[in-house]
Design a protein around this motif. Structure first.
Motif, PDB file in Angstrom:
ATOM      1  N   ARG A  42       0.809  -1.211   0.000  1.00 44.82           N
ATOM      2  CA  ARG A  42       0.000   0.000   0.000  1.00 44.82           C
ATOM      3  C   ARG A  42       0.848   1.269   0.000  1.00 44.82           C
ATOM      4  N   ASP A  57       0.517   3.680  -3.474  1.00 43.82           N
ATOM      5  CA  ASP A  57      -0.470   3.024  -4.339  1.00 43.82           C
ATOM      6  C   ASP A  57      -1.585   3.976  -4.752  1.00 43.82           C
ATOM      7  N   GLU A 113       2.009   8.106   1.028  1.00 43.45           N
ATOM      8  CA  GLU A 113       2.023   8.596  -0.355  1.00 43.45           C
ATOM      9  C   GLU A 113       3.023   9.731  -0.555  1.00 43.45           C
ATOM     10  N   LYS A 148       5.990  -2.241  -7.434  1.00 41.75           N
ATOM     11  CA  LYS A 148       4.770  -3.013  -7.248  1.00 41.75           C
ATOM     12  C   LYS A 148       4.606  -3.985  -8.413  1.00 41.75           C
ATOM     13  N   LEU A 182       1.351   1.250 -11.069  1.00 40.19           N
ATOM     14  CA  LEU A 182       1.698   1.880  -9.807  1.00 40.19           C
ATOM     15  C   LEU A 182       3.178   2.250  -9.747  1.00 40.19           C
TER      16      LEU A 182
END
Length: 927
Positions: free
Chosen positions: A495, A498, A509, A576, A581
């Motif tokens: 995550r 992502d 992020e 990923k 991504l």
């Protein structure tokens, strides 16, 4: 600075403490008394070496007897490492006459072990890194009969290899805890930890026996070396513990960390940062047990429960389990809850839960896994062991696998220091300011009084080449498959970056750049593979739409062009499996080398464009990565030589084609999209055929064509490598059949039917045939105008010309037949006065001439001979010349001949025509 508690005292207390009074361990190993009842009372001796972590050359054990391990043997022991050094000397069987000659030994490292069978030693990787304060069972087998060396860890076979052993009659001394070199012990390798059950058998134990010993089911004594026999000890601590306690301590259950007076949300944040959970007891016994965990801690008369109904009144939510409960499902005291919307949290009472304000201050018991491995990221160390720590509950602290520790200071701040050299590395001041994240909540402010998460420390020593001063460090219990939010909460690493927020502080992020550029990277120079061969570039063409202009011989294509290559100069962060991504930002893409292609068969020879419409991604093909523990923002490093980079852009290009229209309208055309590498010659850059592909996503049926095979080929033999996408276009001939062949064939039939008209009506026959010929000529002109001008005949031209020529032949036959018919004696040329009456019937059954003469009176009228003129004789001669010479065939023969020959010519032509089209054309095309 904090009073630094003796590591030895803490270590001994840690491994022998129970949960009854202190509440440090939730699920603890059984005590010796308990084992004596339940497991038969088998006790073993446990010896501690350098429990304070100091390096000493005097801490050791030596067997009082000399041992011989001549042929087969099995060595087993149980070890518990407290502090990992570069090398941890466990046990050595040294030749009595020369300690440096062919030792038999066992050495422990953080991520591997080293075993020596009489001088022959190798490093063996472990299935997982070893942890501190955990018991492991090790067995080493020398099987001379089978010619094998085997190693077992916790009863599982991890090494098995063929070895040609020689008999070893040397007498050997046994030393534990020190590494001998040139008759001097190496203190820097001295063992720090515990040992027990050291035994040697002069035979090979079976795997079942080894597993039984490792599970503490039996306590076998060795016949070559026995643990219960006398040993010479120097500066070690001994104790006797229950055998089952050694096996039970492999999994240490859960620790209970007492949290001081905090608001509810502060306590939840801190406990989550410890990777723990606050319980919500549902029974009176569970309530009492929770009170026991905080017994003796001042000011903790009040204690938080886990649930809150802030979101919806009387619907209680547990933030640790994400479960919801109603009032009847919780253990409330009588007349509770009674605080309505003003009291949304619960605290523990002897009689049950009592709702209270979430802004009140209470203690909390945070249950956290005891065997979690904590990692301090943001420091630079040559050895991985230095990054890892264990959590201790009372007092709360973090003690490293190596020499480091993190402890609370007297003023409430935290200190990271070296326990061996007693050197302070960095401090975290109380209520310090955090420059790495924005503080927006009261809970976040309270949480920053703890060292968990990503925080700004004040370094006192040079760290990673950075002078003393502020530096971001991350202390986290997250595993390598997890990411640490700045508040210390762990989320799955997948995550991270992502494109959606998963951390409450939204730090998952941030800092999502994919590519790491080295300082000497040059975007103008192509990558150079390690093999020094040309760099292979894969090209992938995905076509969305196709449009064909037959008249101008053009192919318009809308397509995505993807180029893929490896750049071994780069490394990538946090890749990923889903390639989208791994998109590279526009700023980073501008620094990247990318190949340039030329579109050859276009009017202005276009090139690939590098702009904002180009999407650059990194494709994860190799899942192997190296975690960069020196980076506090937690990155996984992937290599550029095993993970390709790809750039994709959408184009609309008009390609010129060369159509061969000989077989039109049953032709199959092949049109090419030609690309050529411009960045460098084929000595440096080539196309990779095996990694290239082409795909058409649009409709298979176009207006004029049907899409056939589409293939891709490369040519690396020229100066600049080229690739070609060939599109097969099969003409849809339905339009031509309906608008050319059916009308022309119909007109041909009409023209042919005129051969069956009555012979005397020459004008009708001729006019019908001429009309058909005129329409065919017009059709031929229209078809020719709709096609490119070619110097060769097309199959449709051949067909129409045949129809015209056959029509012309029919007209010739009408002329011949008309000339054969005798319009002279007995034939006036008028249908009613024909000597045969109804000509159509007469020709079918002509009566005999004599019989006709009886019924029909013929009167011949001749012009008067008045001397005439010379011209009258010439006219008669000219008319006579137009008639065919007299033959033995009457006009019936010519009529039949015209029908047969016309039919035969048409049949032969169609057999040849359609037979030619049956192979190599779109008429009989099979994919």
């Amino acid at each position: 600075m904090a009073q630094q508690k003796s590591i030895l005292d803490r270590y001994l207390t840690f491994t022998s403490s129970s949960s009854g009074a202190n509440g440090d361990v939730d699920a603890h190993a059984p005590t010796a008394a308990e084992v004596g009842v339940e497991a038969g009372g088998s006790n073993v001796r446990v010896v501690t070496f350098n429990g304070d972590g100091a390096e000493r050359g005097t801490t050791l054990m030596k067997y009082t007897k000399v041992v011989r391990m001549v042929r087969d043997y099995t060595l087993c022991l149980r070890f518990n490492v407290h502090l990992f050094r570069i090398l941890n000397a466990v046990i050595y069987f040294l030749t009595a006459t020369n300690y440096d000659e062919d030792p038999i030994s066992f050495e422990v490292y953080f991520e591997k072990i080293r075993t020596k069978f009489g001088g022959r030693g190798r490093f063996y990787p472990l299935p997982a890194n070893l942890g501190t304060n955990k018991w492991y069972h090790y067995c080493q087998v020398r099987d001379m009969t089978g010619g094998e060396g085997r190693v077992y860890l916790d009863g599982e076979l991890i090494v098995r290899e063929k070895v040609n052993f020689l008999a070893d009659p040397k007498p050997r001394d046994v030393v534990i805890g020190q590494d001998q070199f040139k008759e001097k012990y190496q203190s820097q390798y001295s063992y720090s930890g515990k040992l027990s059950q050291v035994n040697v058998w002069g035979r090979v134990l079976s795997q079942e026996q080894i597993q039984s010993v490792s599970r503490c089911e039996v306590d076998l004594e060795g016949d070559v070396l026995a643990w219960s026999n006398p040993w010479e000890v120097q500066h070690v601590q001994e104790q006797v513990v229950a055998l089952r306690e050694l096996c039970g301590s492999v999994s240490r259950g859960r620790l209970v960390v007492p949290l001081p007076l905090l608001r509810y949300h502060d306590a939840v944040y801190v406990c989550k940062g410890l990777r723990g959970a606050i319980h919500d007891p549902a029974t009176p016994d569970g309530m009492l047990k929770e009170f026991e965990y905080l017994k003796g801690i001042g000011g903790c008369e009040r204690q938080w429960s886990a649930v809150t109904d802030e979101g919806h009144e009387n619907l209680w939510y547990n933030p640790f389990t994400n479960a919801y409960f109603n009032n009847s499902q919780l253990f409330f005291r009588i007349n509770n809850p009674d605080g309505d919307k003003y009291q949304n949290c619960n605290r523990l009472r002897w009689e049950g839960l009592e709702d209270t304000s979430c802004d009140q201050h209470s203690c909390a018991a945070c249950h956290t896994p005891a065997d979690s491995t904590w990692t301090l990221r943001g420091i630079c160390e040559d050895e991985e062991r230095m990054f890892y720590f264990n959590l201790e509950a009372r007092p709360l602290g973090f003690f490293g696998f190596g020499e480091y520790a993190v402890e609370k200071m007297d003023d409430g701040g935290w200190m990271w220091y070296n326990t061996v050299t007693n050197t302070t590395m960095a401090i975290l001041p109380h209520h310090h300011s955090n420059t790495s994240v924005a503080v927006s909540t009261t809970a976040a402010l309270a949480r920053y009084t703890y060292p968990m998460g990503r925080l700004t420390w004040e370094t006192k020593m040079e760290v990673c080449g950075q002078a003393p001063g502020p530096r971001v460090l991350t202390l986290s219990p997250c595993t390598t498959s997890e990411f640490t939010c700045s508040d210390g909460v762990c989320i799955p690493f997948a995550r991270r970056c992502d494109l959606r927020f998963d951390c409450e502080d939204k730090t998952d992020e941030s800092l999502c750049d994919i590519i790491n550029y080295p300082a000497d990277y040059r975007s103008r120079l192509p990558p150079r593979p390690a093999s020094d061969l040309a760099l292979a570039i894969s090209v992938s063409v995905t076509m969305d739409t196709l449009n064909v202009d037959t008249t101008n011989m053009l192919l318009s294509v809308t397509y995505n062009l993807r180029l893929t290559w490896y750049d071994n100069r780069l490394t990538y962060n946090n890749l990923k499996k889903l390639a989208r991504l791994n998109s590279v930002s526009q700023e980073q893409a501008e620094m990247l080398w990318r190949p340039t292609l030329s579109f050859l068969n276009t009017d202005n020879i276009q090139n690939t464009a590098v702009d904002s419409d180009a999407v650059t991604t990194v494709i994860m093909e190799d899942e192997n990565n190296v975690p960069d523990l020196s980076n506090p923002y937690e990155v996984e490093i992937y290599q550029g030589d095993t993970n390709p980079v790809s750039t994709t852009r959408k184009y609309h290009t008009v390609f010129t084609c060369f159509f061969d229209l000989v077989l039109y309208p049953f032709d199959i055309q092949k049109c090419d999209m030609q690309f050529q590498i411009l960045s460098a010659s084929s000595e440096y850059l080539i196309f990779n055929l095996s990694g290239s592909s082409v795909e058409y996503m649009g409709p298979k049926l176009l207006v004029e064509y049907r899409i056939g095979k589409i293939d891709l080929d490369v040519n690396n033999a020229t100066q600049y490598s080229g690739s070609r996408v060939r599109v097969e276009l099969i003409r849809r001939y339905g339009y031509a059949i309906l608008n050319i062949y059916v009308p022309s064939f119909t007109l041909l039939i009409i023209s042919y039917l005129t051969l069956f008209f009555r012979a005397p009506i020459f004008e009708v026959r001729l006019n019908t045939a001429l009309t058909s010929l005129l329409v065919l000529a017009t059709l031929f002109t229209q078809v020719s105008a709709s096609l490119p001008k070619t110097s060769y005949f097309k199959m449709v031209d051949v067909w129409l010309l045949f129809c015209i020529l056959l029509n012309f032949l029919i007209i010739i036959w009408h002329t011949v037949i008309d000339l054969v018919i005798d319009y002279g004696d007995g034939f006036s040329g008028v249908s009613g006065s024909s000597p045969y009456g109804d000509v159509s019937k007469t020709w079918a059954h002509p009566p005999p001439p004599k019989e006709a003469a009886r019924h029909i009176e013929v009167t011949q009228v001749r012009p008067m001979q008045t001397g005439g003129t010379p011209d009258s004789g010439k006219g008669k001669t000219f008319l006579s010349a137009l008639r065919l010479p007299a033959t033995n065939f009457d006009f019936h023969f010519y009529i039949k001949t015209s029908k047969i020959t016309t039919s035969a010519i048409c049949l032969v032509f169609n057999l040849i025509y359609w037979g030619t089209l049956s192979a190599g054309s779109g008429l009989m095309y099979y994919t």
